[in-house]
Design a protein around this motif. Structure first.
Motif, PDB file in Angstrom:
ATOM      1  N   LEU A  19      -5.116  11.536  -8.793  1.00 46.80           N
ATOM      2  CA  LEU A  19      -6.032  11.444  -7.666  1.00 46.80           C
ATOM      3  C   LEU A  19      -5.232  11.408  -6.367  1.00 46.80           C
ATOM      4  O   LEU A  19      -4.266  10.649  -6.237  1.00 46.80           O
ATOM      5  N   ARG A  20      -5.634  12.236  -5.418  1.00 44.04           N
ATOM      6  CA  ARG A  20      -5.014  12.254  -4.094  1.00 44.04           C
ATOM      7  C   ARG A  20      -5.973  11.555  -3.130  1.00 44.04           C
ATOM      8  O   ARG A  20      -7.140  11.946  -3.009  1.00 44.04           O
ATOM      9  N   ILE A  21      -5.482  10.515  -2.465  1.00 41.85           N
ATOM     10  CA  ILE A  21      -6.348   9.719  -1.604  1.00 41.85           C
ATOM     11  C   ILE A  21      -5.754   9.628  -0.202  1.00 41.85           C
ATOM     12  O   ILE A  21      -4.535   9.617  -0.013  1.00 41.85           O
ATOM     13  N   HIS A  22      -6.648   9.579   0.776  1.00 43.00           N
ATOM     14  CA  HIS A  22      -6.279   9.340   2.168  1.00 43.00           C
ATOM     15  C   HIS A  22      -6.657   7.900   2.446  1.00 43.00           C
ATOM     16  O   HIS A  22      -7.829   7.571   2.637  1.00 43.00           O
ATOM     17  N   TYR A  23      -5.654   7.015   2.455  1.00 41.80           N
ATOM     18  CA  TYR A  23      -5.913   5.574   2.401  1.00 41.80           C
ATOM     19  C   TYR A  23      -5.338   4.879   3.623  1.00 41.80           C
ATOM     20  O   TYR A  23      -4.201   5.139   4.034  1.00 41.80           O
ATOM     21  N   ALA A  24      -6.138   3.965   4.201  1.00 42.63           N
ATOM     22  CA  ALA A  24      -5.701   3.186   5.363  1.00 42.63           C
ATOM     23  C   ALA A  24      -5.478   1.747   4.933  1.00 42.63           C
ATOM     24  O   ALA A  24      -6.431   1.002   4.704  1.00 42.63           O
ATOM     25  N   ALA A  25      -4.216   1.353   4.791  1.00 45.86           N
ATOM     26  CA  ALA A  25      -3.907  -0.032   4.457  1.00 45.86           C
ATOM     27  C   ALA A  25      -4.272  -0.919   5.647  1.00 45.86           C
ATOM     28  O   ALA A  25      -4.443  -0.446   6.774  1.00 45.86           O
ATOM     29  N   ALA A  26      -4.410  -2.230   5.399  1.00 45.39           N
ATOM     30  CA  ALA A  26      -4.793  -3.161   6.454  1.00 45.39           C
ATOM     31  C   ALA A  26      -3.812  -3.074   7.616  1.00 45.39           C
ATOM     32  O   ALA A  26      -2.605  -3.270   7.448  1.00 45.39           O
ATOM     33  N   GLY A  27      -4.328  -2.769   8.806  1.00 46.58           N
ATOM     34  CA  GLY A  27      -3.499  -2.690   9.996  1.00 46.58           C
ATOM     35  C   GLY A  27      -2.649  -1.441  10.103  1.00 46.58           C
ATOM     36  O   GLY A  27      -1.833  -1.326  11.023  1.00 46.58           O
ATOM     37  N   PRO A  48      -4.098   5.792   8.262  1.00 44.74           N
ATOM     38  CA  PRO A  48      -4.351   6.450   6.967  1.00 44.74           C
ATOM     39  C   PRO A  48      -3.203   7.373   6.592  1.00 44.74           C
ATOM     40  O   PRO A  48      -2.662   8.087   7.439  1.00 44.74           O
ATOM     41  N   GLN A  49      -2.847   7.350   5.319  1.00 47.08           N
ATOM     42  CA  GLN A  49      -1.797   8.213   4.797  1.00 47.08           C
ATOM     43  C   GLN A  49      -2.250   8.797   3.463  1.00 47.08           C
ATOM     44  O   GLN A  49      -2.982   8.163   2.700  1.00 47.08           O
ATOM     45  N   TRP A  50      -1.793  10.013   3.193  1.00 45.83           N
ATOM     46  CA  TRP A  50      -2.098  10.642   1.912  1.00 45.83           C
ATOM     47  C   TRP A  50      -1.105  10.148   0.867  1.00 45.83           C
ATOM     48  O   TRP A  50       0.078   9.987   1.142  1.00 45.83           O
ATOM     49  N   ARG A  51      -1.617   9.880  -0.330  1.00 44.95           N
ATOM     50  CA  ARG A  51      -0.765   9.490  -1.448  1.00 44.95           C
ATOM     51  C   ARG A  51      -1.419   9.936  -2.746  1.00 44.95           C
ATOM     52  O   ARG A  51      -2.652  10.033  -2.826  1.00 44.95           O
ATOM     53  N   THR A  52      -0.610  10.213  -3.744  1.00 42.88           N
ATOM     54  CA  THR A  52      -1.111  10.639  -5.058  1.00 42.88           C
ATOM     55  C   THR A  52      -0.901   9.514  -6.050  1.00 42.88           C
ATOM     56  O   THR A  52       0.209   8.972  -6.163  1.00 42.88           O
ATOM     57  N   VAL A  53      -1.963   9.155  -6.781  1.00 39.04           N
ATOM     58  CA  VAL A  53      -1.909   8.016  -7.692  1.00 39.04           C
ATOM     59  C   VAL A  53      -2.439   8.416  -9.064  1.00 39.04           C
ATOM     60  O   VAL A  53      -3.096   9.451  -9.231  1.00 39.04           O
ATOM     61  N   ASP A  54      -2.137   7.579 -10.040  1.00 40.29           N
ATOM     62  CA  ASP A  54      -2.681   7.715 -11.389  1.00 40.29           C
ATOM     63  C   ASP A  54      -3.755   6.647 -11.570  1.00 40.29           C
ATOM     64  O   ASP A  54      -3.443   5.462 -11.699  1.00 40.29           O
ATOM     65  N   PRO A  55      -5.036   7.029 -11.540  1.00 37.05           N
ATOM     66  CA  PRO A  55      -6.113   6.029 -11.598  1.00 37.05           C
ATOM     67  C   PRO A  55      -6.232   5.377 -12.972  1.00 37.05           C
ATOM     68  O   PRO A  55      -6.136   6.045 -14.004  1.00 37.05           O
ATOM     69  N   ILE A  56      -6.444   4.066 -12.972  1.00 35.03           N
ATOM     70  CA  ILE A  56      -6.602   3.291 -14.211  1.00 35.03           C
ATOM     71  C   ILE A  56      -8.066   2.919 -14.438  1.00 35.03           C
ATOM     72  O   ILE A  56      -8.607   3.092 -15.519  1.00 35.03           O
TER      73      ILE A  56
END
Length: 325
Positions: A160-168, A171-179
């Motif tokens: 899964l490729r997600i555009h994620y904004a961590a607290a503070g 947003p950055q794109w990252r590729t993860v293995d969903p569980i």
């Protein structure tokens, strides 16, 4: 009752594969001896259940076994009906699907069960939108399209490729293995790994998501409850947490503990107040939690927290001492 239990036993083996007698007993809330008797009864009735011995043994059904298990009893129908009032499905983007399923279930029930189950369901309310103080329970809003993409990747076992904004952060794109997906108090989370390291992502912080065709690197089976507990423990005990020693009236203990990440120590003082050592996520979290309890709690340490609360109280006092001309 036994017929329902036998059906549940077969369904457990069908959906979860090989299970030990102890696990079956725990799921069915009976003794292991009762499970063994039920297994024998199923075998005598022609259900192809067999035992595997050894350390990782248990009971299983022959591969490819299928059977028609139809009919809902009143309690099962009622459970499905009240499930439709829970907001947890909203966190996973399944609210409309759940509502549609409830209509189909009700329509399929015999008329006698439909009337009695629906009438009973109207007398039960689960997770209302406001509490007794009329405070609205704020559920996080996540676009259905994003959650649907995440859900497809989780179920299909794809990266899964997600555009994620961590607290503070930005947003950055990252590729993860969903569980898997978890919902806690109307907040949804994605459990995943990234470069082999455990990661937990809050669904409300996703700005976009894209299921990829590559298979995810993850185990075939997962115990989500255990995985969540392990990650919660690491979160509470790691990072720059704030430890606070506080005294609190016993009647307000629950409120303090419910806002803290962990309780490290607790004792009753000679004055009848409780002394607790608790941890918070950061300084703002600690100050907010103690401020909510007003004079029913006192921060004993750290000193900076006492000073911060004192300054805040002084500012409030000064504001309301001012006279209107």
């Amino acid at each position: 009752m036994r017929a329902d239990r036998l059906v549940s036993l077969v369904l457990l083996l069908r959906h979860r594969g090989r299970l030990s007698a102890a696990t079956l007993a725990r799921e069915l809330e009976v003794s292991t001896r009762t499970v063994l008797r039920d297994i024998e009864a199923l075998s005598s009735a022609g259900v192809p259940v067999y035992a595997e011995r050894g350390r990782h043994g248990g009971f299983a059904l022959l591969p490819g076994f299928r059977t028609e298990l139809t009919g809902l009893n009143h309690d099962e129908a009622l459970a499905l009906l009240i499930a439709g009032s829970r907001r947890g499905a909203q966190a996973f983007g399944l609210g409309s699907a759940l509502a549609s399923a409830m209509l189909k279930v009700v329509d399929a029930l015999p008329e006698s069960q439909r009337d009695t189950a629906a009438g009973a369901a109207r007398r039960l309310l689960v997770d209302p939108e406001t509490d007794l103080l009329s405070r609205r329970v704020a559920a996080e809003e996540v676009p259905d399209a994003i959650v649907a993409e995440v859900r497809r990747a989780v179920f299909a076992g794809h990266k899964l490729r997600i555009h994620y904004a961590a607290a503070g952060g930005k947003p950055q794109w990252r590729t993860v293995d969903p569980i898997g997906l978890v919902t806690v108090r109307d907040q949804g989370y994605l459990l995943a790994t990234r470069s082999g390291e455990d990661r937990t992502y809050r669904l409300s912080r996703l700005r976009a998501a894209e299921e990829l065709p590559e298979p995810a690197h993850r185990p075939d089976r997962v115990d989500l409850d255990r995985a969540w507990q392990e990650r919660s423990t690491r979160f509470r005990t790691g990072g720059e947490l704030v430890a606070v020693l506080a005294r609190v009236r016993p009647a307000r203990r629950k409120e303090l503990v419910s806002t803290a990440l962990a309780v490290l120590a607790e004792e009753t003082g000679t004055d009848g107040w409780l002394r607790l050592e608790v941890t918070f996520q950061d300084s703002r979290h600690a100050e907010w939690a103690l401020w909510q309890l007003a004079t029913d709690a006192e921060a004993l340490s750290p000193e900076w927290l006492r000073v911060s609360l004192h300054d805040r109280a002084t500012a409030i006092t000064t504001r309301y001492e001012a006279r209107v001309e």
